[in-house]
Structures are given as structure tokens and as C-alpha cells.
Design an enzyme around this catalytic site. Structure first.
Site, mmCIF file in Angstrom:
data_model
loop_
_atom_site.group_PDB
_atom_site.id
_atom_site.type_symbol
_atom_site.label_atom_id
_atom_site.label_comp_id
_atom_site.label_asym_id
_atom_site.label_seq_id
_atom_site.Cartn_x
_atom_site.Cartn_y
_atom_site.Cartn_z
ATOM 1 N N SER A 223 208.800 20.986 19.511
ATOM 2 C CA SER A 223 208.889 19.736 19.853
ATOM 3 C C SER A 223 208.380 19.556 21.348
ATOM 4 O O SER A 223 207.173 19.809 21.539
ATOM 5 C CB SER A 223 210.340 19.411 19.694
ATOM 6 O OG SER A 223 210.707 18.062 20.040
ATOM 7 N N ASP A 445 209.199 13.778 10.230
ATOM 8 C CA ASP A 445 209.841 14.101 11.554
ATOM 9 C C ASP A 445 210.440 12.890 12.137
ATOM 10 O O ASP A 445 209.393 12.085 12.404
ATOM 11 C CB ASP A 445 208.906 14.824 12.246
ATOM 12 C CG ASP A 445 209.594 15.502 13.325
ATOM 13 O OD1 ASP A 445 210.625 15.113 13.942
ATOM 14 O OD2 ASP A 445 209.107 16.721 13.731
ATOM 15 N N HIS A 473 212.898 17.831 11.565
ATOM 16 C CA HIS A 473 212.397 18.113 12.877
ATOM 17 C C HIS A 473 211.795 19.190 13.065
ATOM 18 O O HIS A 473 212.359 20.258 12.970
ATOM 19 C CB HIS A 473 213.376 17.593 14.100
ATOM 20 C CG HIS A 473 212.567 17.700 15.160
ATOM 21 N ND1 HIS A 473 211.282 17.257 15.759
ATOM 22 C CD2 HIS A 473 213.015 18.327 16.482
ATOM 23 C CE1 HIS A 473 210.952 17.481 17.141
ATOM 24 N NE2 HIS A 473 211.991 18.177 17.375
#
Length: 505
Positions: A223, A445, A473
């Protein structure tokens, strides 16, 4: 409070009753010196009650300049590291440095969780047998000279506030709260605020590479960690061995574009959740109309919120936070359905459990510094935050485009609009001279939408896309297909077949 956190793939931790996690201890090394490792089995014991079988845990600290533009000022931050080594390690390649995202999530904590092996969602033995696993808390995060400038009371007020304040009075109240938070951070840190930027942290990362003794960096970033890794690749392309960037942030998007992309991503993920409810009603007590049940819960909470066991009211803000939390993994869908069903019956415990997990709120009502650091890093990076007036306009526009998430993600940009610190935006260009970099994306996601994957790979110029057709995610190490592709790249520097798409299961 901004919701662009996107990177908490693992829970974070601070000792009960403490404002920040304690330093693991040990000597502090200077930049350019080898890390001085000290055994610290108390770290996994404090997090999960035990160490992983067959693993050793050592801690170290590296002092880095507060401002890399003035490295000889004498002012430093201490970056804390945790090295995990398998007792079965052989044919060692080097260190695998980890960043779980956020910004604000602890790499030390994440390394502990990943050390428990593939059967428990951790790293495969193929990786732990060849690499030291090194987690670190970036500057301002967790144990590394942590930023702390938001009171627990203001955290509660921010998370519990109306996620879509429609009237001018309600909107101005939320804006005033965000302004107070920004002003408190400015009072506490003043000219140091820009030193918490991603570019500064990327320069720290090269100091850590040197401290662990690796001539080139091997890195796994989730991320926001993809942004940190991409920034590193632009600044130090010659020092890259292998970077896995999973759950891509698109650095070329401006602040408004990034927020709108998240609104679109969460809206899509919620639609996928509602379809799951329709298809598996036995697992979803709010089927067949899950969207209707959630929107009804939000509306009822505005008029008459359910009181939780700790005295908090389950306002629309807390419900919305629980909703965001549950969409990060497909496994969270059942928890969301149960929490909304319980709320309809007058029990808010499920909603608060989901919300507190996301917010890093402890049972005693105190918070870790996850969101303090998140705010400091995001706002230091952002030189194009919209005005309050523009946010008010976008709130209305996005409410129409993304009915459940649009208005809230627009309002979530308010903190950086009030930020008074200087800005230090990250670079947005190619990693000229770097070897191939693996960029992993998940089609479902919500927080770092799949569209970002190809955009980041293209920006770097040396990126190759690996796709997981799954939900939630980030992807690695979710399935055998993803694991094999990533492991082959990390260990043997072999890229997967170009265009490879791994099935959800």
C-alpha cells in the site's frame, strides 16, 4: 480525519497505557555504521504472547538526520529495526526489508506477524530460509521518534463525527475540529513537520540498507509502502536489487484524484460485498438488501444512536469507520454483516470492534500514533490540498457519483487543507537505471484501486504488473499463484510471465 491510510495490512500495537511503543533497546548506530543487534524476544512476546517456532528476534536502532538536506545539523531521529532469522536459514541472500503501509503502520509489528509462517498468513519458508526478515518503523511511526499531536478526545470526536455533514453548521463543526487538530500538530512540531515526508523516509531506507550490510535493497512494500519503495527507486536506482510493490499508490495522481479513486474503489468493494450477501444469504444476516441495511443503519444512528458498553454512541461516524475496516479483506465481510445485524438489534459491540481495529483504539480509550503519523506524512507530502470551499463542492458532487463513500472521502481531505507546515512532495518520475520492479495489484482492492497498478509500473519505467483477481487490500502471500510468482522474483530475480493474472482461489 483523513481516511487515506490504505496500508494497514496487519494490526499495529502499543503497550497498554503507553502513549507510544517502547524502544526495543540496544545501542544506536550512526549512518554508515553497521547495525548493532541485541536479542529482543520480548517484542513478539508482547505482541502475540510468544515467538514463532524456529525464529530468533534481534533489535537495533539507527540514528538518521532529521533533515537529509542538512545532514550535519546534529538533529536526528532514531529508526528502530527488528531482524528475524530462521534457525534453518541456508544460502542466505541478504535482508528483506518490510513496510506495511499506512502511512503510520509499524513494520516491526508486521515482521512479527509475518514470521509465523504461511499456514498463519505469514511468509513462506522459501523466503524466510533465504532472507533475514527486517521490519522497521519509519520516522515518526511507532517506536521511531513517533509523532504524537492528536489527543484521544479529539481522535474520538473525529472518528465519531458525521461522515457526511450536509448542513453548513454541521460541516463547519467538522472543519473546526480538523483545524484544531492541524494547529495542535503545528504547535508541537512546527518547522519539523516537513521532515516526516516520504522522501525523507526513503533516504532513511537507504541508510537502513547499509546498516544491515546489503549492497543492494530487497524490499516488500504494501500500500503506502509502494509509494515509499517507488520513491526509493527514483532516488537510489543503482541500489535496488528487487522491490515488490503490492497494492500500488499512483504517485502521479494529485490529492483530489487520489481521494476520488479511493471513493470509487470502496464503492466498488461495497458493491462486491452486497453481491456476496445476495449469493450467500446463509452467511449474511442482512441479505438480500445489504446496501439498504447499511444505509438504514446510518440514517437511524443519526437520529438515535445505539449506546455501546463503554458509553460511546454508535454514531454514523463510528459505523462508517467499521464499514471501511471490514472492506479491507474479504474475510471481513461476514463480520460487517453480523455487526450491522446486531446493531439493528440494539448491540453496537460488533461495529465498535471493527472501528477500533481500524483506528488502533485500545480498550482504555487511548490510541497509538497511527493516525498522528498518517496525518503528518500525508500532509507533508501534499502541496496541492484543496481549499475548504472546493472540498464542500466536491462533497456534493461525489455524493452523487459514489453514494456511500464519495462525500466522506471528500470531507476526509480537510486536515491537509488546514496544515500550516511546509510541504515536501515526493518525486514522480522514472526509476532510470533500476532493475525490473514487480508491481502487484488486486482487482477488488478498495483502498489502492487496481487501476493504480499499471500506472505505477508505467511511471517507474521498469515496472511489471502481476494481477490477483481477488478481493481486499493487497495480494501477497494470499494464494499459491501469487506466492510462487513473488517468491521466484525475490529469491532468483525471475519475473513472472508478463501479464500473469492469478485467480482468486
Amino acid at each position: 480525519m483523513t481516511l487515506i491510510t490504505a496500508g494497514c495490512t496487519m494490526p499495529t500495537f502499543a503497550p497498554e497505557g503507553a502513549d507510544e511503543p517502547a524502544r526495543p533497546g540496544g545501542a544506536v548506530s550512526s549512518v554508515g555504521s553497521p547495525a548493532q543487534w541485541t536479542p529482543c524476544p520480548d517484542v513478539p512476546e508482547g505482541l502475540v504472547g510468544r515467538a514463532a517456532s524456529g525464529m530468533t528476534y534481534e533489535c537495533a536502532s539507527v540514528a538518521v538526520p532529521q533533515d537529509w538536506a542538512a545532514p550535519n545539523s546534529g538533529e536526528t531521529y532514531e529508526i528502530e529495526l527488528l531482524r528475524i532469522r530462521s534457525k534453518k536459514q541456508k544460502n542466505r541472500i541478504g535482508s528483506l526489508l518490510l513496510n506495511p503501509g499506512g502511512p503510520g503502520a509499524s513494520g516491526i509489528d508486521t515482521a512479527v506477524y509475518l514470521s509465523f509462517g504461511q499456514a498463519q498468513g505469514g511468509l513462506p519458508t522459501e523466503v524466510t530460509d533465504r532472507f533475514d526478515i527486517v521490519g522497521f518503523d519509519p520516522r515518526g511511526v511507532g517506536r521511531s521518534s513517533p509523532v504524537k499531536c492528536i489527543s484521544d478526545k479529539d481522535q474520538d470526536a473525529s472518528f465519531g463525527a458525521d461522515p457526511d455533514p450536509a448542513s453548513s453548521t454541521d460541516f463547519n463543526e467538522v472543519a473546526a475540529l480538523n483545524k484544531r487538530i492541524a494547529e495542535n500538530c503545528a504547535k508541537r512540531y512546527g518547522p519539523r513537520l516537513p521532515t516526516f515526508s516520504t522522501e525523507q523516509a526513503a533516504r532513511d531506507l537507504d541508510a537502513l540498507r547499509s546498516a544491515v550490510g546489503d549492497p543492494k535493497l530487497t524490499y516488500l512494500g504494501y500500500s503506502y509502502g509502494t509509494l515509499l519503495g517507488a520513491t526509493y527507486a527514483q532516488l537510489f536506482p543503482q541500489n535496488v536489487r528487487a522491490l515488490v510493490l503490492d497494492g500500488a499508490v499512483d504517485p502521479t495522481e494529485n490529492y483530489v484524484q487520489g481521494s476520488e479513486a479511493q471513493a470509487k474503489g470502496f464503492e466498488r468493494a461495497f458493491t462486491n460485498f452486497t453481491e456476496w450477501c445476495s449469493q450467500t444469504p446463509a452467511k449474511c444476516p442482512i441479505a438480500p438488501d445489504a446496501r439498504g441495511a447499511v444505509t438504514d443503519a446510518l440514517a437511524k444512528a443519526e437520529a438515535s444512536p445505539v449506546r455501546g458498553a463503554d458509553g460511546r454512541d454508535a454514531t454514523p461516524g463510528w459505523i462508517f469507520l467499521g464499514l471501511i475496516s471490514s472492506l479491507y479483506t474479504e474475510s471481513g465481510w461476514a463480520s460487517l454483516a453480523a455487526a450491522i445485524d446486531d446493531l439493528q438489534g440494539g448491540d453496537a459491540s460488533g461495529v465498535f470492534a471493527l472501528a477500533d481495529q481500524y483506528a488502533d483504539r485500545k480498550p482504555d480509550g487511548s490510541y497509538t500514533n497511527l493516525f498522528d503519523a498518517n496525518l503528518a506524512v500525508n500532509c507533508a507530502d501534499t502541496d496541492d490540498a484543496p481549499s475548504v470551499e472546493e472540498i464542500r463542492r466536491l462533497q456534493s458532487e461525489w455524493r452523487t457519483k459514489y453514494p456511500l463513500f464519495g462525500a466522506t472521502l471528500a470531507v476526509g481531505m480537510l486536515p491537509c487543507s488546514f496544515w500550516t507546515g511546509k510541504r515536501d512532495p515526493y518525486p514522480t518520475g522514472p526509476a532510470t537505471g533500476a532493475p525490473p520492479i514487480l508491481v502487484v495489484g488486486t482487482t477488488g482492492d478498495p483502498a489502492t484501486p487496481y487501476e493504480n497498478t499499471a500506472d505505477l509500473a508505467k511511471m517507474l519505467g521498469v515496472g511489471q504488473v502481476l494481477t490477483w483477481e481477488g478481493e481486499g487490500h493487497t495480494a501477497y502471500p494470499s494464494t499459491p499463484c501469487i506466492r510462487q510468482a513473488v517468491d521466484g522474483y525475490l529469491i532468483d530475480l525471475e519475473l513472472p510471465q508478463e501479464g500473469l493474472r492469478c485467480p482468486a482461489r
